[in-house]
Design an enzyme around this catalytic site. Structure first.
Site, mmCIF file in Angstrom:
data_model
loop_
_atom_site.group_PDB
_atom_site.id
_atom_site.type_symbol
_atom_site.label_atom_id
_atom_site.label_comp_id
_atom_site.label_asym_id
_atom_site.label_seq_id
_atom_site.Cartn_x
_atom_site.Cartn_y
_atom_site.Cartn_z
ATOM 1 N NE ARG A 1 -0.220 -3.125 2.037
ATOM 2 C CZ ARG A 1 -0.170 -2.835 0.763
ATOM 3 N NH1 ARG A 1 -1.257 -2.486 0.138
ATOM 4 N NH2 ARG A 1 0.963 -2.889 0.117
ATOM 5 C CG HIS B 1 -3.534 1.650 -0.316
ATOM 6 N ND1 HIS B 1 -2.865 2.703 -0.893
ATOM 7 C CD2 HIS B 1 -2.895 0.520 -0.724
ATOM 8 C CE1 HIS B 1 -1.861 2.228 -1.629
ATOM 9 N NE2 HIS B 1 -1.872 0.909 -1.559
ATOM 10 C CD GLU C 1 4.996 -4.027 -1.182
ATOM 11 O OE1 GLU C 1 3.792 -4.349 -1.207
ATOM 12 O OE2 GLU C 1 5.479 -3.175 -1.941
ATOM 13 N N GLY D 1 5.707 0.702 -4.176
ATOM 14 C CA GLY D 1 6.345 -0.557 -3.774
ATOM 15 C C GLY D 1 6.769 -1.411 -4.943
ATOM 16 C CG HIS E 1 -0.591 1.519 2.768
ATOM 17 N ND1 HIS E 1 0.420 1.811 3.653
ATOM 18 C CD2 HIS E 1 -0.012 0.825 1.752
ATOM 19 C CE1 HIS E 1 1.560 1.327 3.178
ATOM 20 N NE2 HIS E 1 1.323 0.715 2.025
ATOM 21 N NE ARG F 1 -4.120 -4.176 -3.177
ATOM 22 C CZ ARG F 1 -2.956 -3.538 -3.250
ATOM 23 N NH1 ARG F 1 -1.962 -4.018 -3.981
ATOM 24 N NH2 ARG F 1 -2.767 -2.394 -2.606
HETATM 25 P P1 FAD Z 1 -6.044 3.613 -12.210
HETATM 26 O O1 FAD Z 1 -4.605 3.496 -12.410
HETATM 27 O O2 FAD Z 1 -6.512 4.320 -11.002
HETATM 28 O O3 FAD Z 1 -6.670 4.359 -13.473
HETATM 29 C C1 FAD Z 1 -8.021 4.762 -13.472
HETATM 30 C C2 FAD Z 1 -8.345 5.457 -14.789
HETATM 31 O O4 FAD Z 1 -9.748 5.590 -14.915
HETATM 32 C C3 FAD Z 1 -7.790 6.868 -14.913
HETATM 33 O O5 FAD Z 1 -7.312 7.058 -16.232
HETATM 34 C C4 FAD Z 1 -9.015 7.763 -14.721
HETATM 35 O O6 FAD Z 1 -8.959 9.015 -15.395
HETATM 36 C C5 FAD Z 1 -10.083 6.887 -15.332
HETATM 37 N N1 FAD Z 1 -11.434 7.218 -14.896
HETATM 38 C C6 FAD Z 1 -11.987 7.038 -13.671
HETATM 39 N N2 FAD Z 1 -13.270 7.451 -13.684
HETATM 40 C C7 FAD Z 1 -13.522 7.901 -14.939
HETATM 41 C C8 FAD Z 1 -14.650 8.472 -15.575
HETATM 42 N N3 FAD Z 1 -15.816 8.677 -14.935
HETATM 43 N N4 FAD Z 1 -14.550 8.833 -16.868
HETATM 44 C C9 FAD Z 1 -13.385 8.667 -17.561
HETATM 45 N N5 FAD Z 1 -12.287 8.120 -16.994
HETATM 46 C C10 FAD Z 1 -12.359 7.751 -15.713
HETATM 47 N N6 FAD Z 1 -0.449 -1.542 -6.238
HETATM 48 C C11 FAD Z 1 0.582 -2.379 -6.449
HETATM 49 O O7 FAD Z 1 0.384 -3.493 -6.934
HETATM 50 N N7 FAD Z 1 1.841 -1.996 -6.129
HETATM 51 C C12 FAD Z 1 2.136 -0.784 -5.595
HETATM 52 O O8 FAD Z 1 3.283 -0.469 -5.340
HETATM 53 C C13 FAD Z 1 1.064 0.104 -5.349
HETATM 54 N N8 FAD Z 1 1.290 1.314 -4.792
HETATM 55 C C14 FAD Z 1 0.250 2.189 -4.697
HETATM 56 C C15 FAD Z 1 0.501 3.477 -4.232
HETATM 57 C C16 FAD Z 1 -0.517 4.411 -4.192
HETATM 58 C C17 FAD Z 1 -0.242 5.796 -3.693
HETATM 59 C C18 FAD Z 1 -1.818 4.048 -4.597
HETATM 60 C C19 FAD Z 1 -2.936 5.047 -4.570
HETATM 61 C C20 FAD Z 1 -2.085 2.761 -5.024
HETATM 62 C C21 FAD Z 1 -1.053 1.826 -5.076
HETATM 63 N N9 FAD Z 1 -1.283 0.536 -5.536
HETATM 64 C C22 FAD Z 1 -0.233 -0.304 -5.721
HETATM 65 C C23 FAD Z 1 -2.585 0.162 -6.056
HETATM 66 C C24 FAD Z 1 -2.542 0.276 -7.592
HETATM 67 O O9 FAD Z 1 -1.791 1.400 -7.944
HETATM 68 C C25 FAD Z 1 -3.921 0.397 -8.197
HETATM 69 O O10 FAD Z 1 -4.768 -0.582 -7.695
HETATM 70 C C26 FAD Z 1 -3.826 0.218 -9.712
HETATM 71 O O11 FAD Z 1 -2.868 1.105 -10.220
HETATM 72 C C27 FAD Z 1 -5.162 0.456 -10.345
HETATM 73 O O12 FAD Z 1 -4.984 0.522 -11.723
HETATM 74 P P2 FAD Z 1 -6.240 0.737 -12.644
HETATM 75 O O13 FAD Z 1 -5.735 0.729 -14.036
HETATM 76 O O14 FAD Z 1 -7.303 -0.199 -12.253
HETATM 77 O O15 FAD Z 1 -6.777 2.201 -12.246
HETATM 78 C C1 SIN Z 2 3.232 0.194 -1.015
HETATM 79 O O1 SIN Z 2 4.195 0.534 -1.696
HETATM 80 O O2 SIN Z 2 3.254 0.059 0.201
HETATM 81 C C2 SIN Z 2 1.932 -0.037 -1.705
HETATM 82 C C3 SIN Z 2 1.972 -1.350 -2.367
HETATM 83 C C4 SIN Z 2 0.591 -1.793 -2.725
HETATM 84 O O3 SIN Z 2 -0.392 -1.152 -2.400
HETATM 85 O O4 SIN Z 2 0.507 -2.867 -3.338
#
Ligand code: FAD
Ligand code: SIN
Length: 543
Positions: A295, A356, A134, A69, A249, A391
C-alpha cells in the site's frame, strides 16, 4: 530543533473530578470499545468474571463495521502459516516482532473456526470457503462476507454472541475520558454518559478504542476514530510505540461532497486496475507487483502520477471485467458509487489515498498487557509488533480477534482471582481555571486535520514536521488547558495529543521505512533505525 519531549499534552487528566463526589460503577473488567477487539475481549473475559463494556457511540459504530476486504487466515490446504508469516514480515520492513507474527498468524485459523461456529457467514464457492487476494499477500487467503461487507458480518456475529452473555453489561453512548491510575497501576476509567460523569471502577481495564484516522483531513475512518485510547494511555504514562507509522490506503473515493469511502484493495485483487486520466495503467512503472504492490508503494505512486498528470486523483478501471461478476462480488462498492451516479463497470472511479490505519499504538506484550499495571490494550489502539512498519491488508481484523481474545483471557483470569469488589477511589484532579468558552472547535479540528494531511501525511520532511509540531503545540497551549464538558471537545483534545505524538515520532525517525517516508531521509537505515520509537509522558502523576 524542536524540543521533542512532551508539550502541553503532559497534563495528567483532561478534566477536573473528585472521585468521592461522583458515582461509581463496579465491574471486574472494564472494556472500552465494541469493535472486533473489544467484543472479542469482552466475550473471553466474561467466561471468568463480570464485564462492563463501553462505546462512545452505539455499539455498532466502529471501524470494524466498515471493513470491506476481509480477514486473512491460513485455511486453504495449499496455503501455510510459514507463507503468511513471511508475507507479514516482508511487508513489515524489518520491524515486526517475529514471535508475535508467528503467534497471531498461527492462532488465526482457530479464531476463524470459532467465528464460523458462532454463525459467521463468510462467502463460499461450491460450498467451500472463498478466498481473495490483496497487495503483499503471496496467495489468496482473505475471507470475506457478502462480497465486501466483511466487517458488518463480523460485528453481527460478535454482538450476537456477546449479547447472549449475561455477565456483560453494556453502556453505549458513553465516553471514556481518562484512565485512572495510582503508582503506575490502572484502577478504572473516568467516563461520561447522558447522566453525567462517573467512575467505572474495575480490577482490569482493556482499551480497544481503535485508531486515529480522523486526525487527517482525508481518511477512510469513521468519526469514532479520534485516537482517544492512545491519548488516554499516554496521559496515564503508558509506552506509545511506532506512531510515526500511519498507513494510507491508496484508493478512497474522491468526489466533491461524497464521503471519503474506501474502495477495497480486493477490487484490484480481483482484476481492477489503477489508471491515469488518459486511461493508462501505471502501477507496473512503479513496482513489479503492479496493482498489488504494498500500500505505501501504491499510495506514493498515485501521488506521483497525480503530480505528473496534474490531475486531482487517479481512477479505478473495472471496464474489462464481467459486469455481473463485479456487481455480485462488490455490492457495497457498487451501491456507494451508484449513489454518485457512477456505474463501476462502465465509469472510471476517481480515487486517491487517505489515512487508513494506525500501525503503532499502545505498546503491549503477547497477552495484551501494557506498561501500566492492570491496563491491557488490543486491536488498532495497540502496538504488538505484529505489523512492524507497515500492515498487510486484512491482517488487522485477524490481529483484533486474536489479541482481543488473549487480552480478555489474561484480564479476565487475573481479575477473577481477586476476591473482593474494587474499593471506591479517592483520586481527584482540579478543574482547569479556564472554561471551554467561545473557541470554535470545528475550526480548530479542520485546521488540525488539514495540517496533518499536508505535513504529517504520505510524504514528510523534517523542517515542515518541526514547523507543524510547533503549530500543534501552539494550539494545545490554549485548548488543552481548558475545562470542557462535552465529548466532542475531549475528542478534539485527544486528537491534538495524538497529532503531536505522530509528528514527534515522525521527526525522531530520520529514515524512510514502510509507511513512513521522509523526503529528507529517503533511504532505509538499518544501522541506526532498525528499532522502534517509544514515546512516554515523563512527568510524575499526581495523587
Ligand atoms: P474499532 O472497530 O474501531 O472500535 C473502536 C471502539 O472503541 C468503538 O466501539 C468506539 O465507540 C470505541 N471508543 C473509541 N474511543 C472511545 C472513548 N473515548 N470512549 C468509549 N468508547 C470509545 N482491516 C482488515 O483487516 N480488513 C479489512 O477489510 C479492513 N477494511 C477496512 C475498511 C475501512 C473503511 C476501515 C476504516 C478500516 C478497515 N480495516 C480493515 C481496519 C480494521 O477495520 C480496523 O483496524 C479494526 O476494525 C479495528 O478494530 P478495533 O476493535 O481495534 O476498533
Ligand atoms: C481494503 O478492503 O482494501 C481494506 C483492507 C484492510 O485495510 O485491511
Amino acid at each position: 530543533m524542536n524540543d521533542l519531549k512532551s508539550g502541553f499534552s503532559s497534563q495528567r487528566y483532561l478534566t477536573g473530578f473528585h472521585a468521592r463526589e461522583i458515582p461509581h460503577q463496579f465491574a471486574d473488567v472494564i472494556v472500552v470499545g465494541t469493535g472486533a477487539a473489544g467484543l472479542r475481549a469482552a466475550i473471553e473475559a466474561a467466561g471468568h468474571c463480570n464485564v462492563l463494556l463501553l462505546s462512545k457511540q452505539t455499539c455498532e459504530e466502529t471501524a470494524t463495521a466498515y471493513a470491506q476486504g476481509g480477514i486473512a487466515a491460513v485455511l486453504d490446504a495449499a496455503d501455510s502459516v510459514e507463507q503468511h508469516v513471511e508475507d507479514t514480515l516482508r511487508t513489515g520492513c524489518g520491524l515486526c516482532d517475529a514471535r508475535m507474527v508467528r503467534a497471531i498468524v498461527g492462532e488465526g485459523p482457530e479464531r476463524i473456526r470459532e467465528l464460523l461456529d458462532w454463525g459467521a457467514k463468510f462467502d463460499r464457492e461450491d460450498g467451500r470457503l472463498a478466498f481473495t487476494r490483496e497487495g503483499g499477500h503471496s496467495r489468496a487467503r482473505i475471507l470475506h462476507a457478502d462480497g465486501d461487507s466483511t466487517g458488518a458480518e463480523l460485528m453481527n456475529t460478535l454482538i450476537r454472541k456477546a449479547r447472549a452473555l449475561d455477565k456483560i453489561r453494556w453502556k453505549e453512548n458513553c465516553f471514556a475520558i481518562d484512565l485512572l491510575t495510582r503508582d503506575r497501576t490502572c484502577l478504572g476509567v473516568l467516563a461520561h454518559d447522558g447522566g453525567g460523569g462517573f467512575i467505572a471502577r474495575g480490577h482490569r481495564v482493556i482499551l480497544a478504542t481503535g485508531g486515529c484516522g480522523r486526525i487527517y483531513r482525508e481518511t477512510t475512518n469513521p468519526s469514532i476514530a479520534t485516537g482517544d485510547g492512545i491519548a488516554m494511555a499516554y496521559r496515564a504514562g503508558a509506552d506509545i510505540e511506532n506512531v510515526e507509522f500511519v498507513q494510507f490506503h491508496p484508493t478512497t473515493l474522491y468526489l466533491a461532497g461524497a464521503s471519503r469511502a474506501l474502495i477495497s484493495e480486493a477490487v484490484r485483487g480481483e482484476g481492477a486496475r489503477l489508471v491515469n486520466k488518459s486511461g493508462q495503467a501505471f502501477m507496473k512503472n512503479y513496482h513489479l507487483a503492479g496493482d498489488l504492490a504494498p500500500r505505501d508503494v501504491v499510495s506514493r505512486a498515485v501521488l506521483a502520477e497525480m503530480d505528473k498528470t496534474g490531475d486531482t486523483n487517479v481512477y479505478l478501471d473495472f471496464s474489462h471485467m464481467d459486469p455481473q461478476e463485479v456487481y455480485l462480488r462488490f455490492p457495497r462498492i457498487k451501491k456507494l458509487c451508484a449513489a454518485c451516479h457512477l456505474d463501476i463497470t462502465r465509469h472510471p472511479i476517481p480515487v486517491r489515498p487517505s489515512a487508513h490505519y494506525m500501525v503503532g499504538g499502545v505498546k503491549t506484550d503477547g497477552r495484551g498487557r501494557t506498561t501500566i499495571k492492570n491496563l491491557f490494550a488490543a486491536g488498532e489502539v495497540a502496538c504488538t509488533g505484529f505489523h512492524g512498519a507497515n500492515r498487510l491488508g486484512s491482517n488487522s481484523l485477524l490481529e483484533s480477534v486474536v489479541m482481543g481474545r488473549r487480552a480478555g483471557a489474561a484480564a479476565g483470569e487475573t481479575a477473577a482471582k481477586r476476591k473482593s469488589q474494587p474499593k471506591p477511589l479517592l483520586l481527584r484532579s482540579e478543574k482547569a481555571a479556564i472554561a471551554g468558552g467561545d473557541l470554535d472547535l470545528a475550526d480548530l479540528e479542520n485546521s488540525l486535520r488539514s495540517l496533518m494531511w499536508r505535513i504529517g501525511g504520505i510524504v514528510r520532511n523534517g523542517p515542515a514536521l518541526e514547523a507543524a509540531l510547533g503549530r500543534v503545540r501552539f494550539w494545545q497551549s490554549y485548548v488543552l488547558k481548558r475545562q470542557f464538558s462535552e465529548p466532542e471537545a475531549w475528542s478534539l483534545q485527544n486528537m491534538m495529543t495524538v497529532a503531536e505524538l505522530v509528528l514527534r515520532a515522525a521527526l525522531i525517525r530520520r529514515e524512510s521505512r514502510g509507511v513512513h517516508y521522509r523526503k529528507d531521509f529517503p533511504n532505509t537505515n538499518d544501522r541506526n533505525w532498525k528499532h522502534t520509537v517509544i514515546l512516554r509522558r515523563e512527568e510524575a502523576e499526581p495523587g
